[in-house]
Scaffold this motif. Structure first.
Motif, mmCIF file in Angstrom:
data_model
loop_
_atom_site.group_PDB
_atom_site.id
_atom_site.type_symbol
_atom_site.label_atom_id
_atom_site.label_comp_id
_atom_site.label_asym_id
_atom_site.label_seq_id
_atom_site.Cartn_x
_atom_site.Cartn_y
_atom_site.Cartn_z
ATOM 1 N N PHE A 131 41.929 32.613 45.188
ATOM 2 C CA PHE A 131 41.160 33.696 45.789
ATOM 3 C C PHE A 131 40.507 34.565 44.723
ATOM 4 N N ALA A 132 41.174 34.762 43.594
ATOM 5 C CA ALA A 132 40.596 35.561 42.513
ATOM 6 C C ALA A 132 39.325 34.897 41.985
ATOM 7 N N ALA A 133 39.307 33.567 41.945
ATOM 8 C CA ALA A 133 38.113 32.857 41.499
ATOM 9 C C ALA A 133 36.941 33.079 42.452
ATOM 10 N N GLN A 134 37.238 33.381 43.711
ATOM 11 C CA GLN A 134 36.189 33.654 44.695
ATOM 12 C C GLN A 134 35.882 35.144 44.808
ATOM 13 N N GLY A 135 36.503 35.967 43.987
ATOM 14 C CA GLY A 135 36.215 37.391 43.968
ATOM 15 C C GLY A 135 37.134 38.237 44.821
ATOM 16 N N PHE A 136 38.079 37.625 45.525
ATOM 17 C CA PHE A 136 38.998 38.375 46.373
ATOM 18 C C PHE A 136 40.168 38.873 45.537
ATOM 19 N N ALA A 137 40.569 40.110 45.789
ATOM 20 C CA ALA A 137 41.704 40.671 45.062
ATOM 21 C C ALA A 137 43.018 40.097 45.572
ATOM 22 N N SER A 138 43.061 39.713 46.856
ATOM 23 C CA SER A 138 44.279 39.146 47.427
ATOM 24 C C SER A 138 43.918 38.284 48.623
ATOM 25 N N GLU A 168 31.415 39.089 45.981
ATOM 26 C CA GLU A 168 30.649 39.233 44.744
ATOM 27 C C GLU A 168 30.620 40.700 44.339
ATOM 28 N N TRP A 169 31.231 40.999 43.200
ATOM 29 C CA TRP A 169 31.248 42.367 42.680
ATOM 30 C C TRP A 169 30.031 42.573 41.807
ATOM 31 N N PRO A 170 29.433 43.766 41.839
ATOM 32 C CA PRO A 170 28.287 44.030 40.955
ATOM 33 C C PRO A 170 28.757 44.130 39.506
ATOM 34 N N ARG A 171 27.848 43.856 38.609
ATOM 35 C CA ARG A 171 28.197 43.969 37.193
ATOM 36 C C ARG A 171 28.441 45.423 36.851
ATOM 37 N N ARG A 172 29.399 45.654 35.994
ATOM 38 C CA ARG A 172 29.700 47.031 35.574
ATOM 39 C C ARG A 172 28.627 47.525 34.628
ATOM 40 N N ARG A 173 28.270 48.782 34.825
ATOM 41 C CA ARG A 173 27.296 49.407 33.934
ATOM 42 C C ARG A 173 27.994 49.866 32.663
ATOM 43 N N LYS A 174 27.281 49.802 31.571
ATOM 44 C CA LYS A 174 27.849 50.262 30.302
ATOM 45 C C LYS A 174 28.075 51.751 30.379
ATOM 46 N N GLY A 175 29.204 52.186 29.877
ATOM 47 C CA GLY A 175 29.522 53.610 29.859
ATOM 48 C C GLY A 175 30.043 54.122 31.189
ATOM 49 N N SER A 230 34.291 51.228 41.027
ATOM 50 C CA SER A 230 33.086 50.403 40.970
ATOM 51 C C SER A 230 32.246 50.555 42.233
ATOM 52 N N ASP A 231 31.008 50.128 42.110
ATOM 53 C CA ASP A 231 30.093 50.139 43.244
ATOM 54 C C ASP A 231 30.569 49.113 44.270
ATOM 55 N N PRO A 232 30.184 49.290 45.538
ATOM 56 C CA PRO A 232 30.592 48.322 46.553
ATOM 57 C C PRO A 232 29.994 46.944 46.269
ATOM 58 N N GLY A 233 30.702 45.934 46.704
ATOM 59 C CA GLY A 233 30.271 44.565 46.472
ATOM 60 C C GLY A 233 29.640 43.949 47.702
ATOM 61 N N THR A 234 29.357 42.655 47.584
ATOM 62 C CA THR A 234 28.754 41.887 48.670
ATOM 63 C C THR A 234 29.759 40.849 49.153
ATOM 64 N N GLY A 267 29.577 46.836 50.494
ATOM 65 C CA GLY A 267 28.341 47.557 50.739
ATOM 66 C C GLY A 267 27.327 46.724 51.489
ATOM 67 N N ARG A 268 27.527 45.395 51.456
ATOM 68 C CA ARG A 268 26.561 44.491 52.051
ATOM 69 C C ARG A 268 27.273 43.201 52.451
ATOM 70 N N ILE A 269 26.751 42.577 53.503
ATOM 71 C CA ILE A 269 27.256 41.269 53.915
ATOM 72 C C ILE A 269 26.124 40.264 53.773
#
Length: 162
Positions: free
Chosen positions: A19-26, A51-58, A64-68, A102-104
């Protein structure tokens, strides 16, 4: 002697990396999917990937921002799910307690019918139904009383006739 472990621990340990490989935490979202979206939608769609958005530098350790959430849906129900997407997003976020989705994104595909169809249940004897109602009538909290009432009915209707 080792203590017996709950099945949930073993499932999480063995399926967690997949599941982690697919982006799920659990594995929780798949197990809770029918409660989140309802039985009717759960029959025609299933979460596939997050799908988690890429983290912004700093950005630091800020949340984190909501994912898809990528959802596989039977083709005939894709339009309906597209219209219900805001409601589904709200339910998922309420289930987890924060705005993680944030999005489906919909992926039309056939689903393997993993959810069993409702089986015929033998009718409950009115005397047994009355016994259950009497047993739970003294419970003041409505939600608990209703849950125990449903449990009693389920136990007695699924019991093999003697």
């Amino acid at each position: 002697m080792a203590r017996p472990k709950p099945l949930s621990e073993l499932i999480e340990r063995s399926l967690g990396p997949v599941f982690a490989a697919q982006g799920f935490a659990s594995t929780d979202i798949l197990a809770s999917w029918p409660e989140i979206v309802g039985e009717r939608l759960a029959r025609v769609c299933r979460p596939e990937k997050f799908e988690w958005p890429r983290r912004r530098k700093g950005a630091g350790d800020a949340r984190s921002d909501p994912g898809t959430l990528v959802v596989r849906v039977d083709g005939a129900f894709a339009l309906e799910l597209q219209h219900l997407a805001p409601v589904v997003i709200e339910r998922i976020n309420a289930h987890y307690g924060w705005a993680c989705v944030g999005r489906i994104s919909l992926r039309q595909d056939r689903l393997a019918r993993a959810l069993p169809r409702a089986r015929s249940v033998r009718a409950l004897d009115p005397l047994q139904r009355g016994t259950i109602a009497k047993a739970v009538s003294g419970i003041a909290e409505d939600g608990l009383r209703d849950a125990l009432d449903r449990l009693g009915v389920a136990v007695l209707t699924n019991r093999n006739p003697s």
